[in-house]
Design a protein around this motif. Structure first.
Motif, PDB file in Angstrom:
ATOM      1  N   VAL A 146       0.844  -1.206   0.000  1.00 34.28           N
ATOM      2  CA  VAL A 146       0.000   0.000   0.000  1.00 34.28           C
ATOM      3  C   VAL A 146       0.873   1.249   0.000  1.00 34.28           C
ATOM      4  CG1 VAL A 146      -1.650   1.354   1.359  1.00 34.28           C
ATOM      5  CG2 VAL A 146      -1.990  -1.108   1.067  1.00 34.28           C
ATOM      6  N   LYS A 147       1.911   1.245   0.825  1.00 29.22           N
ATOM      7  CA  LYS A 147       2.829   2.385   0.878  1.00 29.22           C
ATOM      8  C   LYS A 147       3.488   2.610  -0.481  1.00 29.22           C
ATOM      9  CE  LYS A 147       6.962   4.069   3.295  1.00 29.22           C
ATOM     10  NZ  LYS A 147       8.031   3.720   4.258  1.00 29.22           N
ATOM     11  N   ALA A 148       3.916   1.512  -1.127  1.00 31.71           N
ATOM     12  CA  ALA A 148       4.573   1.620  -2.432  1.00 31.71           C
ATOM     13  C   ALA A 148       3.621   2.152  -3.501  1.00 31.71           C
ATOM     14  CB  ALA A 148       5.121   0.258  -2.850  1.00 31.71           C
ATOM     15  N   VAL A 149       2.390   1.657  -3.489  1.00 28.63           N
ATOM     16  CA  VAL A 149       1.402   2.091  -4.487  1.00 28.63           C
ATOM     17  C   VAL A 149       1.067   3.566  -4.300  1.00 28.63           C
ATOM     18  CG1 VAL A 149      -1.026   1.841  -5.170  1.00 28.63           C
ATOM     19  CG2 VAL A 149       0.420  -0.184  -4.935  1.00 28.63           C
ATOM     20  N   ILE A 150       0.850   3.987  -3.056  1.00 32.62           N
ATOM     21  CA  ILE A 150       0.488   5.380  -2.795  1.00 32.62           C
ATOM     22  C   ILE A 150       1.631   6.328  -3.160  1.00 32.62           C
ATOM     23  CG2 ILE A 150      -0.040   7.042  -0.956  1.00 32.62           C
ATOM     24  CD1 ILE A 150      -1.662   4.859   0.405  1.00 32.62           C
ATOM     25  N   SER A 151       2.860   5.906  -2.872  1.00 31.20           N
ATOM     26  CA  SER A 151       4.015   6.765  -3.164  1.00 31.20           C
ATOM     27  C   SER A 151       4.542   6.577  -4.581  1.00 31.20           C
ATOM     28  CB  SER A 151       5.137   6.493  -2.152  1.00 31.20           C
ATOM     29  OG  SER A 151       5.583   5.157  -2.250  1.00 31.20           O
ATOM     30  N   GLU A 152       3.900   5.675  -5.335  1.00 28.26           N
ATOM     31  CA  GLU A 152       4.297   5.379  -6.719  1.00 28.26           C
ATOM     32  C   GLU A 152       5.766   4.965  -6.783  1.00 28.26           C
ATOM     33  OE1 GLU A 152       2.852   8.441  -9.529  1.00 28.26           O
ATOM     34  OE2 GLU A 152       1.698   9.219  -7.840  1.00 28.26           O
ATOM     35  N   LYS A 221       1.714 -11.685 -12.297  1.00 23.40           N
ATOM     36  CA  LYS A 221       0.387 -11.108 -12.576  1.00 23.40           C
ATOM     37  C   LYS A 221      -0.043 -10.167 -11.452  1.00 23.40           C
ATOM     38  CE  LYS A 221      -1.308 -14.657 -15.694  1.00 23.40           C
ATOM     39  NZ  LYS A 221      -2.262 -15.751 -15.947  1.00 23.40           N
ATOM     40  N   TRP A 222       0.339 -10.512 -10.204  1.00 21.96           N
ATOM     41  CA  TRP A 222       0.034  -9.603  -9.102  1.00 21.96           C
ATOM     42  C   TRP A 222       0.815  -8.299  -9.255  1.00 21.96           C
ATOM     43  CZ3 TRP A 222      -3.916  -9.340  -6.162  1.00 21.96           C
ATOM     44  CH2 TRP A 222      -4.639 -10.490  -5.869  1.00 21.96           C
ATOM     45  N   ARG A 223       2.061  -8.408  -9.744  1.00 16.89           N
ATOM     46  CA  ARG A 223       2.847  -7.195  -9.971  1.00 16.89           C
ATOM     47  C   ARG A 223       2.168  -6.303 -11.004  1.00 16.89           C
ATOM     48  NH1 ARG A 223       6.961  -5.026 -13.190  1.00 16.89           N
ATOM     49  NH2 ARG A 223       8.491  -3.784 -12.000  1.00 16.89           N
ATOM     50  N   ASP A 224       1.676  -6.912 -12.092  1.00 16.36           N
ATOM     51  CA  ASP A 224       0.961  -6.135 -13.115  1.00 16.36           C
ATOM     52  C   ASP A 224      -0.278  -5.470 -12.518  1.00 16.36           C
ATOM     53  OD1 ASP A 224       2.820  -6.899 -15.003  1.00 16.36           O
ATOM     54  OD2 ASP A 224       1.602  -8.541 -15.806  1.00 16.36           O
ATOM     55  N   TYR A 225      -0.992  -6.212 -11.679  1.00 18.36           N
ATOM     56  CA  TYR A 225      -2.188  -5.667 -11.023  1.00 18.36           C
ATOM     57  C   TYR A 225      -1.837  -4.475 -10.144  1.00 18.36           C
ATOM     58  CZ  TYR A 225      -5.860  -5.366  -7.463  1.00 18.36           C
ATOM     59  OH  TYR A 225      -6.820  -4.908  -6.590  1.00 18.36           O
ATOM     60  N   LEU A 226      -0.777  -4.616  -9.362  1.00 20.43           N
ATOM     61  CA  LEU A 226      -0.375  -3.545  -8.454  1.00 20.43           C
ATOM     62  C   LEU A 226       0.153  -2.331  -9.209  1.00 20.43           C
ATOM     63  CD1 LEU A 226       1.315  -5.823  -5.793  1.00 20.43           C
ATOM     64  CD2 LEU A 226      -0.754  -4.468  -5.431  1.00 20.43           C
ATOM     65  N   LEU A 227       0.851  -2.560 -10.317  1.00 15.65           N
ATOM     66  CA  LEU A 227       1.293  -1.435 -11.146  1.00 15.65           C
ATOM     67  C   LEU A 227       0.093  -0.690 -11.728  1.00 15.65           C
ATOM     68  CD1 LEU A 227       4.358  -2.983 -13.026  1.00 15.65           C
ATOM     69  CD2 LEU A 227       4.400  -1.243 -11.225  1.00 15.65           C
ATOM     70  N   ALA A 228      -0.967  -1.445 -12.066  1.00 23.25           N
ATOM     71  CA  ALA A 228      -2.192  -0.807 -12.570  1.00 23.25           C
ATOM     72  C   ALA A 228      -2.832   0.048 -11.478  1.00 23.25           C
ATOM     73  CB  ALA A 228      -3.174  -1.868 -13.067  1.00 23.25           C
ATOM     74  N   GLN A 229      -2.779  -0.437 -10.222  1.00 22.26           N
ATOM     75  CA  GLN A 229      -3.327   0.352  -9.113  1.00 22.26           C
ATOM     76  C   GLN A 229      -2.491   1.600  -8.872  1.00 22.26           C
ATOM     77  OE1 GLN A 229      -6.279  -0.736  -8.587  1.00 22.26           O
ATOM     78  NE2 GLN A 229      -5.521  -2.407  -9.870  1.00 22.26           N
ATOM     79  N   MET A 230      -1.177   1.471  -9.065  1.00 20.65           N
ATOM     80  CA  MET A 230      -0.280   2.617  -8.925  1.00 20.65           C
ATOM     81  C   MET A 230      -0.634   3.682  -9.958  1.00 20.65           C
ATOM     82  SD  MET A 230       3.899   2.536  -8.844  1.00 20.65           S
ATOM     83  CE  MET A 230       3.949   1.312  -7.533  1.00 20.65           C
ATOM     84  N   ALA A 231      -0.904   3.238 -11.192  1.00 24.49           N
ATOM     85  CA  ALA A 231      -1.290   4.177 -12.256  1.00 24.49           C
ATOM     86  C   ALA A 231      -2.629   4.827 -11.932  1.00 24.49           C
ATOM     87  CB  ALA A 231      -1.353   3.450 -13.593  1.00 24.49           C
ATOM     88  N   ALA A 232      -3.549   4.039 -11.350  1.00 22.25           N
ATOM     89  CA  ALA A 232      -4.857   4.586 -10.977  1.00 22.25           C
ATOM     90  C   ALA A 232      -4.723   5.642  -9.888  1.00 22.25           C
ATOM     91  CB  ALA A 232      -5.782   3.456 -10.511  1.00 22.25           C
TER      92      ALA A 232
END
Length: 348
Positions: A146-152, A221-232
């Motif tokens: 979550v921290k990584a996604v929020i901070s991109e 595939k989870w990495r791709d999903y999380l990168l998509a959330q980062m973009a969102a």
């Protein structure tokens, strides 16, 4: 996760079911009951993890239902539905250790927030089939993701996934068990992400798990999903950042004469940290905020020198937020290539 919705009004009951289906495209079993008596039967048959119940219902109301089931099913989490007129009942419900409440009409955002709070209150409760070491690792991994996604922060995201990959390999978990655990990872990830930034990530655990034939493929595939959330997150943040910067620009325009105008004042006004405001201002305006303020003041000073020939130059400097005249003269000449006095003489 098994959820039971109890409400005597069909429209409200079906509406909440629909909102829950939006929240959980997969991974949740949803059921409904029209009153407390019918809910008692459903609980005996299916033993739900969470019950969302109205208070005012015929035959058996919500508080009676909670009282009847609390001792027999202590692990069930409860959320009550209430209107403003019934709010006094909330205090009674809280004495029954109800997890939270929802005010009618229920919105998707309010429902998401309440469900997320319930899930994160005790993550081990929703991962009861796993040992405590795995539960602890999952909590740490989810927090890092979550921290990584929020901070991109892609390197931080990769580091968290690698830590999880190594742990699974060391424990020699079979693929089917890792898939089940990743379902819990997504459940907690979506909840924590929403509580942090009010963004609902799609529930894709089922699709990812079913299509993966190895742990490497699963985690890729989870990495791709999380990168998509980062973009969102980035897309969701950009319009907000633009609004914040627009508000700052307007405030500078209206208050450039204030010598105390600076980053901390503007951050307090917009409700963000100085570091965050500094970062987004650079991203939007392509220059530091202090540089922008200084240049804006100089442009206003040049305008006033040209428009008002009778005003003293030091008075114009003060009017534009410069308290130190020698400093004003120095930066004016550096920026425009000519001193304030020379500029005035040239434009008479």
């Amino acid at each position: 996760m098994r959820i039971l919705v109890v409400d005597d009004e069909l429209i409200i009951r079906k509406g909440i079911i629909k909102l829950l289906e939006t929240l959980y495209q997969a991974g949740a079993s949803l059921d409904e009951a029209r009153n407390g008596e019918e809910a008692m039967q459903k609980v005996a048959e299916h033993k739900p993890d969470l019950i969302i119940t109205d208070i005012q219902m015929p035959i058996m109301n919500g508080l009676e239902l909670i009282g009847a089931l609390r001792n027999a099913y202590p692990d069930i989490e409860w959320v009550i539905l209430t209107g403003y007129a019934e709010f006094a009942y909330v205090q009674q419900a809280l004495r029954h250790q109800v997890a939270d409440y929802l005010l009618k009409p229920v919105t998707q955002e309010n429902l998401n927030e309440v469900i997320s709070k319930v899930l994160l209150k005790d993550p081990a409760k929703w991962t009861s089939r796993m040992d405590m070491a795995s539960i602890s690792i999952i909590k740490d991994i989810v927090t890092s993701l979550v921290k990584a996604v929020i901070s991109e922060n892609v390197p931080e995201l990769d580091s968290a996934l690698d830590k999880w990959r190594i742990y699974c390999q060391e424990q020699e978990f079979p693929l089917i068990q890792i898939k089940q655990m990743m379902g819990y990872v997504q459940l907690l990830f979506r909840s924590e992400l929403f509580l942090n930034i009010k963004l609902s990530a799609p529930d894709e655990s089922s699709a990812i798990n079913q299509s993966s034939m190895s742990i490497e493929e699963l985690l890729d595939k989870w990495r791709d999903y999380l990168l998509a959330q980062m973009a969102a997150v980035a897309d969701n943040r950009a319009p907000r950042n633009k609004r914040i910067v627009d508000d700052v620009l307007l405030y500078i325009e209206q208050n450039y004469h204030d010598p105390g105008l600076g980053l901390s004042v503007l951050a307090d006004r917009t409700g963000v940290t100085t570091a965050y405001l500094s970062k987004i201002f650079r991203e939007v305006m392509r220059k530091p905020i202090t540089q922008y303020i200084g240049e804006f003041r100089l442009e206003q000073a040049r305008r006033l020198l040209k428009e008002d020939e009778t005003a003293k130059i030091n008075a114009i400097a003060e009017q534009c937020g410069f308290q130190d005249y020698p400093y004003f003269s120095k930066v004016f000449k550096k920026f425009f290539g000519i001193s304030p006095l020379e500029f005035r003489e040239k434009n008479r």
